[in-house]
Enzyme design. Structure first.
Site, PDB file in Angstrom:
ATOM      1  N   ASP A   1       0.847  -1.193   0.000  1.00  0.00           N
ATOM      2  CA  ASP A   1       0.000   0.000   0.000  1.00  0.00           C
ATOM      3  C   ASP A   1       0.883   1.244   0.000  1.00  0.00           C
ATOM      4  OD1 ASP A   1      -1.738   2.069   0.452  1.00  0.00           O
ATOM      5  OD2 ASP A   1      -2.486   1.328   2.371  1.00  0.00           O
TER       6      ASP A   1
ATOM      7  N   GLU B   1      30.427  13.091  -1.527  1.00  0.00           N
ATOM      8  CA  GLU B   1      31.199  13.161  -0.281  1.00  0.00           C
ATOM      9  C   GLU B   1      30.272  13.704   0.812  1.00  0.00           C
ATOM     10  OE1 GLU B   1      34.375  15.818  -1.271  1.00  0.00           O
ATOM     11  OE2 GLU B   1      35.595  14.259  -2.188  1.00  0.00           O
TER      12      GLU B   1
ATOM     13  N   GLU C   1      29.094  14.593   4.390  1.00  0.00           N
ATOM     14  CA  GLU C   1      29.589  14.895   5.736  1.00  0.00           C
ATOM     15  C   GLU C   1      28.444  14.770   6.736  1.00  0.00           C
ATOM     16  OE1 GLU C   1      32.782  18.229   4.065  1.00  0.00           O
ATOM     17  OE2 GLU C   1      30.829  18.827   4.852  1.00  0.00           O
TER      18      GLU C   1
ATOM     19  N   GLU D   1      36.195  16.211  10.243  1.00  0.00           N
ATOM     20  CA  GLU D   1      36.000  17.381   9.388  1.00  0.00           C
ATOM     21  C   GLU D   1      36.283  18.668  10.159  1.00  0.00           C
ATOM     22  OE1 GLU D   1      35.609  18.785   6.638  1.00  0.00           O
ATOM     23  OE2 GLU D   1      35.508  17.105   5.245  1.00  0.00           O
TER      24      GLU D   1
ATOM     25  N   GLU E   1      33.622  12.686   7.861  1.00  0.00           N
ATOM     26  CA  GLU E   1      33.337  12.249   6.496  1.00  0.00           C
ATOM     27  C   GLU E   1      33.982  10.892   6.273  1.00  0.00           C
ATOM     28  OE1 GLU E   1      34.956  13.280   2.103  1.00  0.00           O
ATOM     29  OE2 GLU E   1      34.203  15.014   3.213  1.00  0.00           O
TER      30      GLU E   1
ATOM     31  N   HIS F   1      29.734  17.389  -1.399  1.00  0.00           N
ATOM     32  CA  HIS F   1      30.388  17.692  -2.669  1.00  0.00           C
ATOM     33  C   HIS F   1      30.233  16.475  -3.581  1.00  0.00           C
ATOM     34  CE1 HIS F   1      33.182  20.139   0.175  1.00  0.00           C
ATOM     35  NE2 HIS F   1      32.045  20.764  -0.043  1.00  0.00           N
TER      36      HIS F   1
ATOM     37  N   ARG G   1      37.541  27.127  -3.305  1.00  0.00           N
ATOM     38  CA  ARG G   1      36.488  26.316  -2.704  1.00  0.00           C
ATOM     39  C   ARG G   1      35.204  27.089  -2.424  1.00  0.00           C
ATOM     40  NH1 ARG G   1      40.694  22.946  -1.930  1.00  0.00           N
ATOM     41  NH2 ARG G   1      40.213  20.760  -1.501  1.00  0.00           N
TER      42      ARG G   1
ATOM     43  N   GLU H   1      33.566  18.814  -9.655  1.00  0.00           N
ATOM     44  CA  GLU H   1      32.983  18.652  -8.321  1.00  0.00           C
ATOM     45  C   GLU H   1      31.971  19.773  -8.093  1.00  0.00           C
ATOM     46  OE1 GLU H   1      34.527  18.839  -3.643  1.00  0.00           O
ATOM     47  OE2 GLU H   1      35.764  19.592  -5.292  1.00  0.00           O
TER      48      GLU H   1
ATOM     49  N   ARG I   1      29.860  21.582  -5.587  1.00  0.00           N
ATOM     50  CA  ARG I   1      30.049  21.665  -4.145  1.00  0.00           C
ATOM     51  C   ARG I   1      28.801  22.118  -3.375  1.00  0.00           C
ATOM     52  NH1 ARG I   1      35.118  21.528  -2.274  1.00  0.00           N
ATOM     53  NH2 ARG I   1      34.758  23.098  -0.636  1.00  0.00           N
TER      54      ARG I   1
END
Length: 472
Positions: free
Chosen positions: A52, A131, A133, A214, A222, A271, A341, A360, A362
């Site tokens: 269901d 990645e 965290e 981290e 991470e 990321h 970054r 990447e 981010r």
């Protein structure tokens, strides 16, 4: 590739008594139903098992609730957290009357995205490497009533409790703010816990790499896993979250993937590395900026152009936008760079190996439904390739050295979930290509998020508002 008979052999080999079928709901949480072993045979993998679906968030109404769980034999693993021998299988959802994939099933949408990728002739494989965290807390409490609201979290690694008396004494090894990246024991007090998390995932078939503390306090961590094809990467991420939470609970800890559970400390993101391949050959390596191919640059152009709408899937909670603020290494600038970054797209340094070349993105965080987030990113990138979208010039300067006038020229991420949903409403045609997403799904997602998250939050007074306004 595993076959249904391979799974049946595994069941017999390990004297499995219970088969646990898992599937993902609309927001991105695993649901499950456990069956006695004699209810599963090789036909189950084609015909599915009925359930269901009317009580699953964002799915069917009560008058059209019948659904089918169709297990994927490639996702079989033995449960590490049950007393009775139990086999886990991840399912996609189908319509019982037609046998067609259910258009609101996130895993089925991801499968359609891969089918569309192949149909374009651009590539046949999309590799993703998230990645994710997370924070590890020792205690969490929260409540919301008509006349009260609060939350409270505690951690043996919390810098805020360095002066607090502890049962066994406070030894003072607390990570300083923004100095949580890579300290050794005893400042890093979760080495063994993270190792158990990582090795448990490895036993379940997740390709593991590493683990580490981290930047933030509060046990932020991470675990590193290898990239995989898009659907497998999403499957692995769900195992990742499942294992981490259950190992933490086993040791009297609790884990959250909330992007910003702590005020004035770094938040947690996801990321997401990605690349396209065809015929076993990588397509993102070339002689352009940062050794990128023209195809890769156009893919980035698609990601950047559609990012304000993408974030409705990659950053789908109101809490997500408390992380996406300047000053905490947050990728709030819609630009690309090989080193910066604070740019939303980064090009990792990979040397001369074409197979390692990737981008990447981010912005995403792990509150996202990975099947939807990955599919949306892929569709944006493909739109960039098809329409040769120029990503502009890279952002290779220190963002904090730019003047206000220069900053104004750089587009930024939406400031709220409501803003991201508005962008999705006006910019989602690229997601409809190949029937991957549908208008019904997009409208249902926007309505669900507004009705269940954005509007309810806007109606409730915040505790800080009392500090600001009570004596007005």
């Amino acid at each position: 590739m595993a076959s249904p008979q391979d799974v049946m052999n595994l069941i017999q080999e390990h004297d499995v008594q219970i088969v646990d079928l898992k599937f993902i709901d609309l927001p991105g949480t695993w649901q499950h139903c456990s069956f006695y072993v004699d209810q599963i045979d090789t036909d189950t993998f084609a015909e599915g098992l009925a359930f269901d679906g009317s009580s699953i968030r964002g799915w069917k109404a009560i008058n059209e609730s019948d659904m089918l769980m169709v297990p994927d034999p490639n996702t079989a693993w033995l449960e590490p957290f049950t007393e009775v021998p139990t086999l886990s299988l991840t399912c996609s959802i189908s319509e019982p009357r037609t046998g067609e994939p259910y258009e609101r099933c996130p895993r089925s949408i991801a499968a359609k995205a891969i089918a569309y990728l192949s149909s374009t002739g651009i590539a046949d494989t999309a590799y993703f490497g998230p990645e994710a965290e997370f924070f590890i807390f020792d205690d969490v409490r929260f409540d919301q009533t008509q006349n009260s609201a609060y939350h409270y979290v505690d951690s043996i690694e919390g810098r805020w409790n360095s002066g607090r008396e502890e049962e066994d004494g406070n030894l003072g090894y607390k990570p300083r703010y923004k100095e949580g990246y890579f300290p050794v024991s005893p400042t890093d007090s979760y080495q063994d816990l993270r190792t158990e998390m990582l090795l448990t995932m490895g036993k379940l078939g997740v390709p593991i790499e590493k683990h580490h503390h981290e930047v933030a306090t509060g046990g932020q961590a991470e675990l590193g896993v290898k990239f995989a094809d898009m659907i497998s990467a999403a499957d692995y991420l769900m195992i990742y979250k499942y294992v981490i939470k259950n190992v933490a609970k086993k040791h009297g800890k609790t884990v959250t993937f909330m992007p910003k559970p702590l005020f004035n400390d770094n938040g947690t993101g996801m990321h997401t590395h990605q690349s396209l391949w065809k015929g076993g050959q990588p397509l993102f390596f070339g002689d352009g900026y940062a050794n990128l191919s023209q195809m890769a640059l156009h893919y980035i152009g698609g990601i950047l152009k559609h990012a304000p709408a993408l974030l409705a899937f990659t950053n789908p909670t109101t809490n997500s936008y408390k992380r996406l603020v300047p000053g905490f290494e947050a990728p709030v600038n819609l630009a690309y760079s090989q080193g910066n970054r604070s740019a939303s797209v980064r090009i990792p340094i990979t040397g001369s190996n074409p197979k390692a070349k990737r981008l990447e993105f981010r912005c995403p965080d792990a509150t996202s439904n990975p099947y939807l987030a990955f599919a949306a990113m892929l569709m944006a990138g493909l739109d960039g390739i098809k329409n040769q979208i120029d990503p502009g010039s890279p952002l290779d300067v220190d963002i904090y050295d730019l003047s206000p006038e220069e900053l104004e020229k750089i587009p930024s991420t939406p400031g709220s979930l409501s803003e991201a949903l508005e962008n999705l409403k006006s910019d989602h045609a690229f997601m409809l290509e190949g029937g991957v997403f549908t208008e019904d799904f997009i409208n249902n997602w926007i309505e669900y998020k507004l009705d269940n998250e954005v509007i309810p939050l806007s109606l409730r007074p915040h505790p800080y508002e009392f500090s600001l306004y009570y004596d007005v």
